[in-house]
Design an enzyme around this catalytic site. Structure first.
Site, PDB file in Angstrom:
ATOM      1  N   CYS A  13      -6.218 -10.971   8.417  1.00 40.68           N
ATOM      2  CA  CYS A  13      -6.462 -11.647   7.139  1.00 40.68           C
ATOM      3  C   CYS A  13      -5.443 -12.775   7.026  1.00 40.68           C
ATOM      4  O   CYS A  13      -4.814 -13.140   8.027  1.00 40.68           O
ATOM      5  CB  CYS A  13      -6.387 -10.667   5.976  1.00 40.68           C
ATOM      6  SG  CYS A  13      -4.805  -9.837   5.786  1.00 40.68           S
ATOM      7  N   ASN A  16      -1.618 -10.670   6.065  1.00 40.24           N
ATOM      8  CA  ASN A  16      -1.366  -9.374   6.733  1.00 40.24           C
ATOM      9  C   ASN A  16      -0.555  -8.422   5.853  1.00 40.24           C
ATOM     10  O   ASN A  16       0.215  -7.612   6.343  1.00 40.24           O
ATOM     11  CB  ASN A  16      -0.662  -9.569   8.092  1.00 40.24           C
ATOM     12  CG  ASN A  16      -0.646  -8.324   8.984  1.00 40.24           C
ATOM     13  OD1 ASN A  16       0.288  -8.115   9.755  1.00 40.24           O
ATOM     14  ND2 ASN A  16      -1.645  -7.484   8.887  1.00 40.24           N
ATOM     15  N   CYS A  18      -2.327  -7.349   2.643  1.00 39.00           N
ATOM     16  CA  CYS A  18      -3.305  -6.681   1.763  1.00 39.00           C
ATOM     17  C   CYS A  18      -4.500  -6.175   2.570  1.00 39.00           C
ATOM     18  O   CYS A  18      -4.606  -4.979   2.864  1.00 39.00           O
ATOM     19  CB  CYS A  18      -3.775  -7.617   0.648  1.00 39.00           C
ATOM     20  SG  CYS A  18      -2.463  -8.121  -0.489  1.00 39.00           S
ATOM     21  N   ARG A  19      -5.424  -7.066   2.920  1.00 36.51           N
ATOM     22  CA  ARG A  19      -6.697  -6.624   3.493  1.00 36.51           C
ATOM     23  C   ARG A  19      -6.583  -6.055   4.902  1.00 36.51           C
ATOM     24  O   ARG A  19      -7.110  -4.967   5.178  1.00 36.51           O
ATOM     25  CB  ARG A  19      -7.706  -7.790   3.489  1.00 36.51           C
ATOM     26  CG  ARG A  19      -8.127  -8.209   2.102  1.00 36.51           C
ATOM     27  CD  ARG A  19      -8.830  -9.551   2.130  1.00 36.51           C
ATOM     28  NE  ARG A  19      -7.918 -10.638   2.459  1.00 36.51           N
ATOM     29  CZ  ARG A  19      -8.283 -11.889   2.689  1.00 36.51           C
ATOM     30  NH1 ARG A  19      -9.559 -12.208   2.647  1.00 36.51           N
ATOM     31  NH2 ARG A  19      -7.385 -12.814   2.955  1.00 36.51           N
ATOM     32  N   SER A  20      -5.907  -6.774   5.804  1.00 36.07           N
ATOM     33  CA  SER A  20      -5.951  -6.303   7.202  1.00 36.07           C
ATOM     34  C   SER A  20      -5.138  -5.029   7.455  1.00 36.07           C
ATOM     35  O   SER A  20      -5.592  -4.182   8.242  1.00 36.07           O
ATOM     36  CB  SER A  20      -5.598  -7.416   8.192  1.00 36.07           C
ATOM     37  OG  SER A  20      -4.307  -7.914   7.984  1.00 36.07           O
ATOM     38  N   ASP A 131      -9.955 -12.005  -0.847  1.00 40.42           N
ATOM     39  CA  ASP A 131      -8.494 -11.935  -0.968  1.00 40.42           C
ATOM     40  C   ASP A 131      -8.126 -11.377  -2.351  1.00 40.42           C
ATOM     41  O   ASP A 131      -8.470 -11.974  -3.369  1.00 40.42           O
ATOM     42  CB  ASP A 131      -7.960 -13.361  -0.807  1.00 40.42           C
ATOM     43  CG  ASP A 131      -6.456 -13.411  -0.783  1.00 40.42           C
ATOM     44  OD1 ASP A 131      -5.823 -12.397  -1.126  1.00 40.42           O
ATOM     45  OD2 ASP A 131      -5.920 -14.477  -0.420  1.00 40.42           O
TER      46      ASP A 131
HETATM   47  P1  4NP Z   1      -4.112 -10.834   2.526  1.00 42.78           P
HETATM   48  O1  4NP Z   1      -3.675 -11.382   1.078  1.00 42.78           O
HETATM   49  O2  4NP Z   1      -4.578 -12.041   3.311  1.00 42.78           O
HETATM   50  O3  4NP Z   1      -5.236  -9.897   2.227  1.00 42.78           O
HETATM   51  O4  4NP Z   1      -2.885 -10.175   3.112  1.00 42.78           O
HETATM   52  C1  4NP Z   1      -2.724 -12.401   0.929  1.00 42.78           C
HETATM   53  C2  4NP Z   1      -1.381 -12.080   0.925  1.00 42.78           C
HETATM   54  C3  4NP Z   1      -0.439 -13.088   0.771  1.00 42.78           C
HETATM   55  C4  4NP Z   1      -0.850 -14.393   0.597  1.00 42.78           C
HETATM   56  C5  4NP Z   1      -2.198 -14.699   0.605  1.00 42.78           C
HETATM   57  C6  4NP Z   1      -3.134 -13.707   0.778  1.00 42.78           C
HETATM   58  N1  4NP Z   1       0.114 -15.406   0.402  1.00 42.78           N
HETATM   59  O5  4NP Z   1      -0.282 -16.573   0.195  1.00 42.78           O
HETATM   60  O6  4NP Z   1       1.331 -15.133   0.455  1.00 42.78           O
END
Ligand code: 4NP
Length: 166
Positions: A13, A16, A18-20, A131
């Site tokens: 994602c 790294n 939340c989702r992945s 996201d």
């Molecule tokens: P993820 O969510 O892609 O599901 O891990 C996010 C976590 C952090 C950020 C963006 C999306 N960020 O911009 O820091």
């Protein structure tokens, strides 16, 4: 190839956190429940490097725990070597998939990249894993619902296409 005889899957994602890492835990448990732990190598990574070394986002961990998932992954960025090492690379949304395909060095590596949304079956109004970072609790619950649905289907497809058995 990570280890001979193991099918390797990398979930990706943006951050790294939340989702992945949630996808990694959901998929790992399904693999374990089917008695296939020794047949798989599962990891996750992010397109961006803002959270390298961090545990998954606290909100993701809090929502995952009642479902029985302990998220202990430490965030890392996608490496070019991942395209050689992993059999399958699963992006959560179309942007992840585009970014991954841009990083691939060969058409064969590009073909390793798929989108998690294509494996969602039970949520007809969702075709990607959104996201949740700027969302409330519902966003995190939705991610887990979509991942539990999609991972089950993804695992079926991998087992079928690669003749994987205990
Ligand atoms: P993820 O969510 O892609 O599901 O891990 C996010 C976590 C952090 C950020 C963006 C999306 N960020 O911009 O820091």
């Amino acid at each position: 190839m990570i280890e001979d005889g193991k099918y390797s899957v990398l979930f990706v994602c943006l951050g790294n956190i939340c989702r992945s890492p949630a996808a990694q835990a959901v998929f790992q448990r399904m693999v374990d429940e089917r008695g296939l732990t020794d047949r798989f190598y599962i990891d996750s990574a992010g397109i961006g490097g803002w959270h390298i070394g961090d545990l998954p986002d606290k909100r993701m961990r809090v929502h995952a725990r009642p479902r029985g998932y302990e998220l202990t992954h430490r965030a890392r960025i996608v490496h070019f070597s991942d395209f050689e090492d992993f059999d399958l690379i699963v992006g959560m949304d179309a942007t992840n998939v585009d970014d991954l395909r841009c990083k691939a060095a060969t058409p064969e590596q590009e073909r390793k990249v798929v989108m998690m949304g294509d494996y969602i079956r039970q949520f007809p109004h969702h075709d990607y894993v959104p996201d949740p970072y700027y969302e409330g609790s519902e966003g995190f619950e939705l991610v887990l619902d979509l991942l539990e649905d999609a991972c089950d289907n993804l695992l079926d497809r991998i087992i079928e296409q690669n003749n994987i058995s205990k």
